[in-house]
Design a protein around this motif. Sequence first.
Motif, PDB file in Angstrom:
ATOM      1  N   UNK A 158      51.852  31.839  61.969  1.00  0.00           N
ATOM      2  CA  UNK A 158      51.607  32.583  61.013  1.00  0.00           C
ATOM      3  C   UNK A 158      52.538  33.973  60.442  1.00  0.00           C
ATOM      4  N   UNK A 159      52.539  34.020  59.366  1.00  0.00           N
ATOM      5  CA  UNK A 159      53.336  35.074  58.310  1.00  0.00           C
ATOM      6  C   UNK A 159      52.196  35.743  57.754  1.00  0.00           C
ATOM      7  N   UNK A 160      52.365  37.307  57.857  1.00  0.00           N
ATOM      8  CA  UNK A 160      51.752  38.054  57.090  1.00  0.00           C
ATOM      9  C   UNK A 160      52.379  39.128  56.297  1.00  0.00           C
ATOM     10  N   UNK A 161      52.457  39.150  55.188  1.00  0.00           N
ATOM     11  CA  UNK A 161      53.020  40.083  54.006  1.00  0.00           C
ATOM     12  C   UNK A 161      52.098  41.393  54.120  1.00  0.00           C
ATOM     13  N   UNK A 162      52.636  42.529  54.878  1.00  0.00           N
ATOM     14  CA  UNK A 162      51.622  43.329  55.009  1.00  0.00           C
ATOM     15  C   UNK A 162      52.243  44.610  53.819  1.00  0.00           C
ATOM     16  N   UNK A 163      51.248  44.896  53.125  1.00  0.00           N
ATOM     17  CA  UNK A 163      51.336  45.587  51.760  1.00  0.00           C
ATOM     18  C   UNK A 163      50.662  47.039  51.843  1.00  0.00           C
ATOM     19  N   UNK A 164      51.294  48.072  52.123  1.00  0.00           N
ATOM     20  CA  UNK A 164      50.544  49.553  52.037  1.00  0.00           C
ATOM     21  C   UNK A 164      50.041  49.774  50.676  1.00  0.00           C
ATOM     22  N   UNK A 165      51.046  49.403  49.698  1.00  0.00           N
ATOM     23  CA  UNK A 165      50.549  49.954  48.466  1.00  0.00           C
ATOM     24  C   UNK A 165      49.957  48.805  47.669  1.00  0.00           C
ATOM     25  N   UNK A 166      49.041  49.338  46.762  1.00  0.00           N
ATOM     26  CA  UNK A 166      48.045  48.171  45.930  1.00  0.00           C
ATOM     27  C   UNK A 166      48.977  47.400  45.190  1.00  0.00           C
ATOM     28  N   UNK A 167      49.895  47.961  44.663  1.00  0.00           N
ATOM     29  CA  UNK A 167      50.838  47.056  43.622  1.00  0.00           C
ATOM     30  C   UNK A 167      51.471  45.842  44.282  1.00  0.00           C
ATOM     31  N   UNK A 168      52.124  46.280  45.390  1.00  0.00           N
ATOM     32  CA  UNK A 168      52.704  44.944  46.421  1.00  0.00           C
ATOM     33  C   UNK A 168      51.440  43.991  46.516  1.00  0.00           C
ATOM     34  N   UNK A 169      50.343  44.437  47.038  1.00  0.00           N
ATOM     35  CA  UNK A 169      49.573  43.650  47.687  1.00  0.00           C
ATOM     36  C   UNK A 169      48.961  42.832  46.413  1.00  0.00           C
ATOM     37  N   UNK A 170      48.747  43.494  45.281  1.00  0.00           N
ATOM     38  CA  UNK A 170      48.224  42.597  44.251  1.00  0.00           C
ATOM     39  C   UNK A 170      49.371  41.468  43.821  1.00  0.00           C
ATOM     40  N   UNK A 171      50.787  41.924  43.878  1.00  0.00           N
ATOM     41  CA  UNK A 171      51.923  40.827  43.541  1.00  0.00           C
ATOM     42  C   UNK A 171      51.678  39.776  44.503  1.00  0.00           C
ATOM     43  N   UNK A 172      51.567  39.749  45.910  1.00  0.00           N
ATOM     44  CA  UNK A 172      51.490  38.838  47.004  1.00  0.00           C
ATOM     45  C   UNK A 172      50.265  38.026  46.950  1.00  0.00           C
ATOM     46  N   UNK A 173      49.070  38.690  46.461  1.00  0.00           N
ATOM     47  CA  UNK A 173      47.860  38.135  46.155  1.00  0.00           C
ATOM     48  C   UNK A 173      47.983  36.690  44.879  1.00  0.00           C
ATOM     49  N   UNK A 174      48.656  37.468  44.132  1.00  0.00           N
ATOM     50  CA  UNK A 174      48.708  36.460  43.008  1.00  0.00           C
ATOM     51  C   UNK A 174      49.747  35.086  43.297  1.00  0.00           C
ATOM     52  N   UNK A 175      50.880  35.878  43.855  1.00  0.00           N
ATOM     53  CA  UNK A 175      51.904  34.703  44.343  1.00  0.00           C
ATOM     54  C   UNK A 175      51.340  33.767  45.158  1.00  0.00           C
ATOM     55  N   UNK A 176      50.682  34.145  46.024  1.00  0.00           N
ATOM     56  CA  UNK A 176      50.025  33.061  47.222  1.00  0.00           C
ATOM     57  C   UNK A 176      49.021  32.298  46.688  1.00  0.00           C
ATOM     58  N   UNK A 177      48.172  32.843  45.780  1.00  0.00           N
ATOM     59  CA  UNK A 177      47.168  32.387  45.102  1.00  0.00           C
ATOM     60  C   UNK A 177      47.738  31.290  44.065  1.00  0.00           C
ATOM     61  N   UNK A 178      48.838  31.470  43.369  1.00  0.00           N
ATOM     62  CA  UNK A 178      49.271  30.473  42.581  1.00  0.00           C
ATOM     63  C   UNK A 178      49.875  29.290  43.059  1.00  0.00           C
ATOM     64  N   UNK A 179      50.203  29.432  44.177  1.00  0.00           N
ATOM     65  CA  UNK A 179      50.970  28.420  44.923  1.00  0.00           C
ATOM     66  C   UNK A 179      50.056  27.619  45.844  1.00  0.00           C
ATOM     67  N   UNK A 180      48.901  27.758  45.952  1.00  0.00           N
ATOM     68  CA  UNK A 180      47.985  27.390  46.733  1.00  0.00           C
ATOM     69  C   UNK A 180      47.810  25.739  46.239  1.00  0.00           C
TER      70      UNK A 180
END
Length: 180
Positions: A158-180
């Motif tokens: 398990x690897x978790x990218x923990x994002x405190x700020x919303x901008x980073x979180x949105x970036x990771x959400x999109x990147x991970x979603x687009x690679x599914x």
Amino acid sequence: MRIKNTELRCENGDITKVKTDVIVNAANSSLLGGGGVDGAIHRTGGPLILDECRKIVDRQGSCPVGEAVITTGGKLPAKFVIHTVGPVWSYGKNNEEEKLRKCYRNSLKIAEDKQLESIAFSNISTGTYGFPKETAGRAALDEVKKYFIQTPDTTIREVVFVCLDDENFEIYEELLESEK
Ligand code: AR6
């Protein structure tokens, strides 16, 4: 997303509350603490972490950019902390992306050497060190994916990218979603 037997995901929140085997701190070369996520980890984890950092520095000197060391998690829910030193952003003129990739690669290697099963990354270099968040996120995810493709017998599940700020979180959400 999943690569072979390893799940990669992101989370919006404070890494000092995350209960993976190890969390990855965005430290500086002195390894003696600072602000941002580094400050939060030392504050919450207590003095044992700093004691071990001091011993490491006494033994091997300060930590170069791109390298990583491991200590106890002290009072944190995580058992261990990997301290890695990200590059300071200087407009891409100083090979910063490769240095950032090295932080992720070396942290995974250290976790693997300890036979750990779960790891949480902070968004290294994207605060005080000024690395553009989107570029950092793409490099981080690409390097982590590459690691698992090249390490089929990994212990890490398990690897978790923990994002405190919303901008980073949105970036990771999109990147991970687009690679599914
Ligand atoms: N949990 C998760 N992420 C966090 C937390 C937290 N508790 N606090 C901050 N962040 P920074 P850097 C995020 O500045 O850019 C320190 O003083 C934050 O939103 O902590 O690598 C060190 O000692 C940002 O996205 O690290 C060094 O001197 C990310 O963590 C220097 O700062 C990284 O921001 C390192 O700078």
